[in-house]
Structure formats: C-alpha cells, structure tokens
Design a protein around this motif. Structure first.
Motif, PDB file in Angstrom:
ATOM      1  N   GLY A 184       0.903  -1.165  -0.136  1.00 27.69           N
ATOM      2  CA  GLY A 184      -0.008   0.179   0.067  1.00 27.69           C
ATOM      3  C   GLY A 184       0.989   1.327   0.015  1.00 27.69           C
ATOM      4  O   GLY A 184       1.654   1.446  -0.948  1.00 27.69           O
ATOM      5  N   GLU A 185       0.650   2.286   1.042  1.00 24.09           N
ATOM      6  CA  GLU A 185       1.264   3.354   1.020  1.00 24.09           C
ATOM      7  C   GLU A 185       2.700   3.124   1.820  1.00 24.09           C
ATOM      8  O   GLU A 185       3.647   3.776   1.827  1.00 24.09           O
ATOM      9  N   THR A 186       2.952   2.113   2.462  1.00 19.06           N
ATOM     10  CA  THR A 186       4.223   1.662   3.147  1.00 19.06           C
ATOM     11  C   THR A 186       5.461   1.185   2.379  1.00 19.06           C
ATOM     12  O   THR A 186       5.237   0.003   1.912  1.00 19.06           O
ATOM     13  N   LYS A 187       6.270   1.770   2.301  1.00 13.93           N
ATOM     14  CA  LYS A 187       7.414   1.428   1.737  1.00 13.93           C
ATOM     15  C   LYS A 187       8.337   0.718   2.684  1.00 13.93           C
ATOM     16  O   LYS A 187       8.754   1.323   3.414  1.00 13.93           O
ATOM     17  N   GLU A 199      15.921   0.679   7.766  1.00 10.90           N
ATOM     18  CA  GLU A 199      14.717   1.433   7.149  1.00 10.90           C
ATOM     19  C   GLU A 199      14.538   1.053   5.820  1.00 10.90           C
ATOM     20  O   GLU A 199      14.397   1.880   4.777  1.00 10.90           O
ATOM     21  N   GLY A 200      14.761  -0.013   5.345  1.00 10.26           N
ATOM     22  CA  GLY A 200      14.707  -0.488   3.903  1.00 10.26           C
ATOM     23  C   GLY A 200      15.801  -0.208   3.221  1.00 10.26           C
ATOM     24  O   GLY A 200      15.801  -0.503   1.890  1.00 10.26           O
ATOM     25  N   GLN A 201      16.802   0.064   3.527  1.00  6.70           N
ATOM     26  CA  GLN A 201      18.225   0.270   2.615  1.00  6.70           C
ATOM     27  C   GLN A 201      19.227  -0.684   3.347  1.00  6.70           C
ATOM     28  O   GLN A 201      19.411  -0.697   4.510  1.00  6.70           O
ATOM     29  N   ILE A 202      20.326  -0.695   2.449  1.00  9.83           N
ATOM     30  CA  ILE A 202      21.569  -1.415   3.059  1.00  9.83           C
ATOM     31  C   ILE A 202      22.271  -0.316   3.751  1.00  9.83           C
ATOM     32  O   ILE A 202      22.623   0.804   3.010  1.00  9.83           O
ATOM     33  N   ALA A 203      22.416  -0.452   5.137  1.00  7.40           N
ATOM     34  CA  ALA A 203      23.266   0.642   6.028  1.00  7.40           C
ATOM     35  C   ALA A 203      24.786   0.399   5.870  1.00  7.40           C
ATOM     36  O   ALA A 203      25.428   1.185   6.179  1.00  7.40           O
TER      37      ALA A 203
END
Lengths: 256, 248
Positions: A12-15, A213-217
């Motif tokens: 939905g709106e949640t990435k 948060e959805g990214q490779i840190a």
C-alpha cells in the motif's frame, strides 16, 4: 550467486524496501541483519519468490527470477532449500516422511534410494534414529535440524534460513550455525541467513548486509565488523555493555 | 461491497484454475485423495446415517398426520418419503451437514497450514500448493459424497419404514407398495447431479477460505465459519438452480 538489483517493495502506502542492491555469494554464509521491522523478512521472501518486488530484479546467477512465470519459478525452486523460523514441519507426517516429501514429489528414486538419502540427511544433522517420531515428539532444536535435513534433501544450490537460532539455547544455536556453515562450505551452496543473533554474525558471517529502514546501511564480513567506524552498525551489533566491553578488549589485545 | 464480491469471485476462479494444473507427481495426489476419501466418507458415515434415519422418520410421521381424514391412500406415505428423500432431503441435508463438518475442517486444516508456513514451505519446494492441497479434496468429495447421499437416501427411506410401521400408521406391505409406486428413475439422476455440484461447492469454497487466511487464531476461526456460511448459501442457491434447470 544471487543478486538483488535496485529492489523496492511497498505494501500500500508503506515502503518497506527502498532500493536494495546487493549480492549473495556461492559457498558463503550471507547474513541479512537489522532491527525488527527493517525489512529482513520481506527481503528474504522476495529472494525466494513468496513476494514480488514492486520494482527491481532478483537474479539467480544470470536468470532473472522476477521476470519468470510460475512454472519457471517452480523449476528454480527445485534448486532451493529453506529453513523456516518455526521449522514448518508437516505435523501429520513423521520426521522421515517430512524429509522424504520433496523426494516423493519430485524424484523417481526407488524406496530404498529415498530411505538412504533420508538417513544420510538425518545423519548429516546428527539426528539418526528419529525417523518414526512426529514433529510434536521432538524439541525445538531437533525440529530445526530436521528442517535443515529437509532443506538439503534435494541437494540445493541455494539455502535460505529465516531466523535459524530463534528460540534456541546458546549451545544448540551454535550447533545449528556450525551445521549450516559446514553444509554451505561442503556443497558450495549460496546460503542466505536472516538473523538477529550476534553470535551468528560474529561466528559465520562471511558476507553481512545490515538493513536499516529498507536500505543497506552497511555491508562487509565478520572481521570488518570489529573494526567498523560505522556508528549505526556499532550501535546495532555492540548494543549491550557486555558486547561493548568484549569489543574494546579484543581491539586492545589486537593493538598489544 | 460489490467490489469485494467481485474480488473474491475472481480470486476464487483463479485459485481453481491453479488447482486444476497438471500434478507434479500423480501418485502423491492419488495417495492424498485416498486419505481424503477416508476422512470425508468413513468419517462422516455415522452422522449422515443418524440424521437421515430421523429425517425419513419425521417425514413419514408428518405426512401420515397430513393424510388423516383424507381420501389419499395410506401407502402414499412410502411414495412421498421416497421422493422427498431422493429429490431433496438426501442431497441437500447431507451436504449442508457436510459443509459444517467437512467444510469447516478443510478451512481450518488449510488455514492452519498457511499460518504455520507449511504452504510457504511447499511453495519453496516447488509444489503447486493450490493443486496439491485442494484438488485431492475436491475430487475425493466428488467421488465420496454421492455415495454418502445414496446411503443417506436408503437410511432415510428405512427410517420412514420404521417410524410408520412401528407407529401403526401403515403396514410394511403398504409402505413398500408406496415405495414401488410412480417411480421416476430421472429423480435419482437429479439426486446425483445435486450431490456432485454440492460436493464441489462445499470443498472448494472451504479450501478457498482456508488458503487465503491471514492473521491469527481469530481469523482462522472466522474463515472456518465463513466457509460453512458461504457453502450453505451457495448450496441452497445451486439447489434452486438445479431444480429449475432439471425439472423444466
């Protein structure tokens, strides 16, 4: 080798995943780590095809998994084994029937050949003689080992493990890690492990991807973890005072 | 509401399409089908026999009451019990009961497998889970439920005989005469058509409810209840449609 190429996933709106690009190598334990809700399980489900990415590609070698139809995906899955967090053993089947299930479904081996393979896999995970037990008659650690035996019964090229150590005592967790590591090295498998367990990170992390948060840190291996100056990784891995002390002792020993 | 209805109809049809794909290993499907036939057939035999005997008995007693002080011959009791049983009671009541017993069981079984990641595990192995989990159940039901309906019809007619003879309404010979009167074999065909259609509905709707369950135990319970409610509604609707189609 598995490659995630600019992978996005939204509900939905949640990435949840925001442009993941990383590689998981053959013959290595590739760990995905991160806080709860960072998107580890979603990434693992995308890699095995239980979810489809909103954008981006998953490549198995040079084969574009995301562009395949269901039939072609099923053919790839014959090369995949997976150990689930809750083991996902079929309750109505015995240990032997559970491990034999993929053989029954996809091979034309004789009964004896299947039994030999089942017994080899059970032997490999140090679980001889439990063929006739039901999953409910075994402990959590035993279920994990049976889950590994089932995952490797078709000699997969790719092994996925979702939180293999969750709910296990430290000694059993170590045993599971050692098992996964030795199976990976012996068979040159591309193993992808989703974990929270810092013992696993420092013990078997050949290639570690830290999600935030959805990214490779951060990405590196277990040796690089010790020397990192990445503050997010530091805060995540060495979160407790005990681990902070261990790290400073280790660094001090290395300097002296 | 309509959007949701069309969404579910579409998803149900797509699931059926997936379930009808060619099996990976027919022997595994055969084994599973045999297990399901045992569960559905043998597992439901006693309850179906009990219910059918009482339905036949009640039909006989009620019709006998209607015939009091009328000029209709008493042997009509046998005739009426036979025809109401074959045309309506045996297929419909049997399948409504099975929708509750078998349907809720199928929804809970498949839903439980979804929640415990068993379905994901099979998917990752490369199994067509819709086909493996649903097709054997539907086929088993299509084979076994007409047999159960047949047994239900026999037990219901027997129940009518016991009630009417033991109750002193008519003699056994009169009841048998009623059974032999005005027999239309086409009604038996209609009974089997209903049994097959109802069997398909009650298993596929329940499987659909279980297959797409999300959440925890409350959602699983709700899916199980919905499986029974929707199956019952669709069985009654299709009963009406079959009656319209086959009696014109």
């Amino acid at each position: 080798m598995i490659i995630a190429e600019n992978v996005f996933k939204s509900f939905g709106e949640t990435k949840v995943l925001k442009g993941i690009t990383t590689s998981f190598y053959a013959g290595k334990n590739n760990l995905i780590i991160g806080k709860s809700g960072a998107g580890k399980t979603v990434l693992l489900k995308l890699l095995v095809g239980l979810l489809a990415p909103t954008q981006g590609r998953i490549l198995y070698g040079e084969r574009d998994f995301t562009a395949m139809d269901e039939k072609a995906k099923r053919a790839i899955r014959m090369e995949v084994g997976m150990l689930f967090q809750g083991s996902a053993l079929f309750d109505s089947m015995t240990v032997e029937e559970n491990i034999r299930f993929p053989l029954d479904m996809f091979t034309n081996k004789t009964k004896k050949e299947k039994l030999d393979r089942v017994n080899y896999c059970l032997d490999r995970v140090e679980m001889e003689g439990v063929n006739d037990r039901y999953p409910s008659e075994t402990s959590g650690g035993m279920q994990k080992r049976v889950g590994i035996a089932r995952a490797i019964v078709l000699e997969p090229k790719y092994l996925f493990c979702d939180e293999p150590n969750s709910g296990l005592d430290p000694k059993t967790a170590l045993l599971i890690d050692e098992l996964i590591q030795s199976i990976t090295y012996e068979n040159n498998i591309t193993t992808v492990i989703n974990t929270h367990d810092m013992n696993s990170v420092m013990g078997i992390g050949d290639n570690i991807a830290l999600l935030n948060e959805g990214q490779i840190a951060w990405q590196g291996n277990k040796d690089e973890v010790m020397d990192t100056d990445n503050s997010f990784l530091e805060n995540f891995i060495f979160a407790s005072p005990f681990l902070q002390r261990l790290r400073s002792d280790a660094l001090a020993n290395r300097r002296s | 509401m309509f959007k949701s209805l069309f969404f579910h109809i579409g998803q149900y049809l797509l699931l059926l399409k997936q379930a009808l794909a060619r099996p990976e290993k027919p022997a595994m499907y055969w084994k599973e089908m045999m297990r399901q036939m045992n569960d559905i057939g043998i597992g439901s035999l006693i309850i179906i026999c009990l219910i059918s005997v009482f339905i036949g008995a009640v039909t006989a007693v009620q019709f006998s009451y209607q015939l009091q002080d009328s000029f209709i011959p008493a042997y009509y009791i046998g005739y009426i019990v036979r025809d109401t049983t074959i045309i309506e009671m045996a297929p419909m009541i049997t399948c409504l009961v099975l929708a509750g017993k078998v349907g809720s069981n199928i929804a809970a079984e498949i839903g439980g497998m979804r929640q415990k990641e068993h379905i994901d595990a099979m998917e990752i192995m490369g199994v067509n889970t819709a086909a493996y989990l649903i097709t054997p159940k539907v086929l088993a039901a299509i084979v076994v439920i007409p047999m159960l309906v047949c047994i239900a019809a026999f037990m219901s007619i027997t129940g009518g005989l016991i009630a009417s003879v033991a109750g002193g309404m008519i003699t056994q010979a009169e009841y048998v005469l009623g059974l032999q009167s005005f027999f239309v074999p086409y009604n038996v065909f209609m009974m089997f058509v209903k049994a097959v259609v109802f069997a398909f509905i009650l298993t596929s709707v329940a499987a659909y409810q279980g297959y797409y369950v999300k959440g925890g135990s409350i959602e699983l319970g709700a899916a199980s209840t919905q499986a029974v409610v929707y199956s019952n509604i669709l069985i009654l609707l299709s009963d009406y449609m079959i009656a319209m189609l086959l009696t014109q």
